[in-house]
Design an enzyme around this catalytic site. Structure first.
Site, PDB file in Angstrom:
ATOM      1  CB  CYS A  27      -0.907   0.012   1.224  1.00 23.23           C
ATOM      2  SG  CYS A  27      -1.817   1.563   1.414  1.00 23.23           S
ATOM      3  CB  CYS A  62      -2.017   4.644   4.293  1.00 24.02           C
ATOM      4  SG  CYS A  62      -3.462   3.986   3.456  1.00 24.02           S
ATOM      5  CB  SER A  63       0.458   0.729   6.236  1.00 26.88           C
ATOM      6  OG  SER A  63       1.583   1.570   6.127  1.00 26.88           O
ATOM      7  CB  CYS A  64      -4.445  -0.790   2.841  1.00 35.23           C
ATOM      8  SG  CYS A  64      -5.112   0.884   2.882  1.00 35.23           S
TER       9      CYS A  64
END
Lengths: 222, 240
Positions: A108, A111-113
């Site tokens: 991601c 962000c950090s999905c």
């Protein structure tokens, strides 16, 4: 140095992060906006109940059962929901299959999905600037940093999780695992193999691992 | 136009440092608490997931770069709590004072906040986490593109709705030609939902791009990148 507190109220809080969290937690508790017991419950859920063991179970089932695998690749959300793996950050699941021709890898960049119900909370490197920046541009160099080298005729497909769809990689089943039980197969499915920065463990590595852990159990007993 | 969180393809970040796969879920105690406080505050119902992502992206570039992951979370949370009126600047100042004292001499602050009835209770946690927040919707326009169809992303990656607003089209994939890989159904449009402009659901697609379409020096001719993109990010590309 003056901070603009109106644009960025967080600058009013202590700079040290542990203290920053503590300060916010305390005032929210005092105002009755959060309940400390609920915080413990959330932490316990992600520390002890939800983690890569869930995803590994899905992968092992797909390796064993062609009908399950077909359904999983068709509509993963429904199939994993039936196993009880549904919830926050896993509302829309897609499973992508590794083959000799194509290796899949998930990132991601914005962000950090990450698919929480199947893999838990993402590891630090998944949230790092280096991984977010580089996975899309030079996935093979990143894979090499994880000790993975792909055959030259395998293409890489990187999935950038830019929406609420979460991706899980179905790694290739290791050779020499014919007739293994689901629990034995689960032990081969590493977290990184389901993100695509690793491969499933070789059959031999687990057999050795089982022996090693038996020895250490015996050692403890003494 | 690129912003600090939109880092896909950026140069200069150095090596990725793998960690043991059986390492702790939370590297330190405060990481766990930052996550839990953030999730618990979500139950107050004052924002949605797109608002909270946007709050993290709006940290100053300097803060965004130097803050660790959970520092971004907790700092953006503090900003959101003040912006939505849940807390005041004075509340934060007071919180900071008390943290400094450490004495924790808990002088009673008012217990009855108007939102305290929405407080997440321990017995609700399992159900709330299991329920999640699905983003798919029945309403919205019909799908304009079919799997296999050639499309081009908007040339400009900034939000078309709000100047400087939230969007999910990364800069590295703007103005690029790809193919529809998969239709996901209609999903809430973050560009709208992050700004209180309504959910504005739209068809969402997985779109496949050749690495050579995105990078001047792709690693391998067969490599691809797939992104999930909303219909309004895409234009039909004429097949020559």
């Amino acid at each position: 140095m003056p901070h603009d507190h109106h644009d960025h109220p967080h600058a009013l809080l202590p700079p040290e992060p542990a203290l920053r969290v503590k300060a916010l937690e305390t005032i929210l508790c005092d105002k009755g906006l959060i309940d400390p017991a609920a915080l413990e419950e959330i932490i316990d859920t992600y520390q002890n109940k939800i983690g890569p063991q869930n995803g590994a179970r899905v992968v092992a089932k797909a390796w064993m059962d062609p009908d399950f695998k077909r359904a999983l690749l068709q509509d993963a959300t429904e199939v994993v929901r039936d196993l009880g793996y549904y919830g926050r950050q896993g509302e829309h699941m897609v499973v992508v299959e590794n083959t000799a021709e194509q290796h899949n890898m998930v990132v991601c960049t914005l962000c950090s999905c990450y698919p929480w119900p199947l893999l838990g909370i993402p590891p630090g490197w998944y949230k790092s600037d280096a991984y977010r920046a580089r996975a899309v541009r030079e996935p093979r160099k990143v894979l090499a940093e994880f000790g993975v080298t792909l055959p030259p005729d395998t293409s890489v497909r990187v999935w950038d999780s830019t929406a609420e769809v979460r991706y899980l990689v179905l790694p290739m089943r290791p050779e020499g695992t014919e007739g293994w039980t689901e629990d034995q197969l689960v032990a081969l499915v590493s977290r990184d193999s389901m993100i695509g920065t690793g491969l499933a463990l070789a059959a031999a590595s687990v057999i050795e691992g089982v022996e090693a852990s038996n020895q250490s159990v015996e050692g403890t007993a003494e | 136009m690129s912003r600090v969180h939109d880092m896909g393809g950026r140069f200069g970040d150095g090596a990725v440092l793998p960690e043991p796969q059986d390492g702790p879920v939370f590297a330190t105690e405060w990481h766990a608490r930052a996550l839990a406080v953030t999730l618990a505050c979500g139950s107050l119902g004052q924002w949605n997931i797109d608002t909270s992502r946007h709050a993290r992206e709006r940290l100053s570039p300097k803060d965004y770069s130097r803050f660790s992951y959970y520092e971004k979370w907790i700092s953006a949370l503090a900003d959101l709590l003040v912006e939505t009126g849940v807390l005041t600047l004075e509340d934060l100042e007071q919180a900071a004072e008390r943290a400094k004292d450490q004495a924790g001499g808990s002088e009673e602050i008012q217990k009855s906040h108007p939102l305290s009835s929405r407080r997440l209770l321990p017995e609700q946690v399992a159900a709330v986490l299991a329920k999640g927040g699905p983003a798919d919707r029945q309403e919205g326009p019909v799908a304009r593109f079919q799997p296999g169809q050639k499309v081009r992303t908007r040339r400009l990656s900034d939000s078309a709705l709000v100047n400087g607003g939230h969007t999910r089209l990364p800069n590295y994939a703007a103005g690029a030609v790809g193919h529809i890989e998969r239709y996901h159904g209609n999903h809430v449009l973050p560009d709208s939902a992050a700004h209180g402009l309504g959910e504005a659901p739209e068809p969402l697609y997985a779109v496949r791009f050749a690495a050579s379409e995105l990078w001047a020096h792709p690693e391998h001719p067969g490599d691809q990148v797939v992104l999930d993109l909303w219909q309004s990010y895409l234009l039909p590309e004429e097949v020559a």
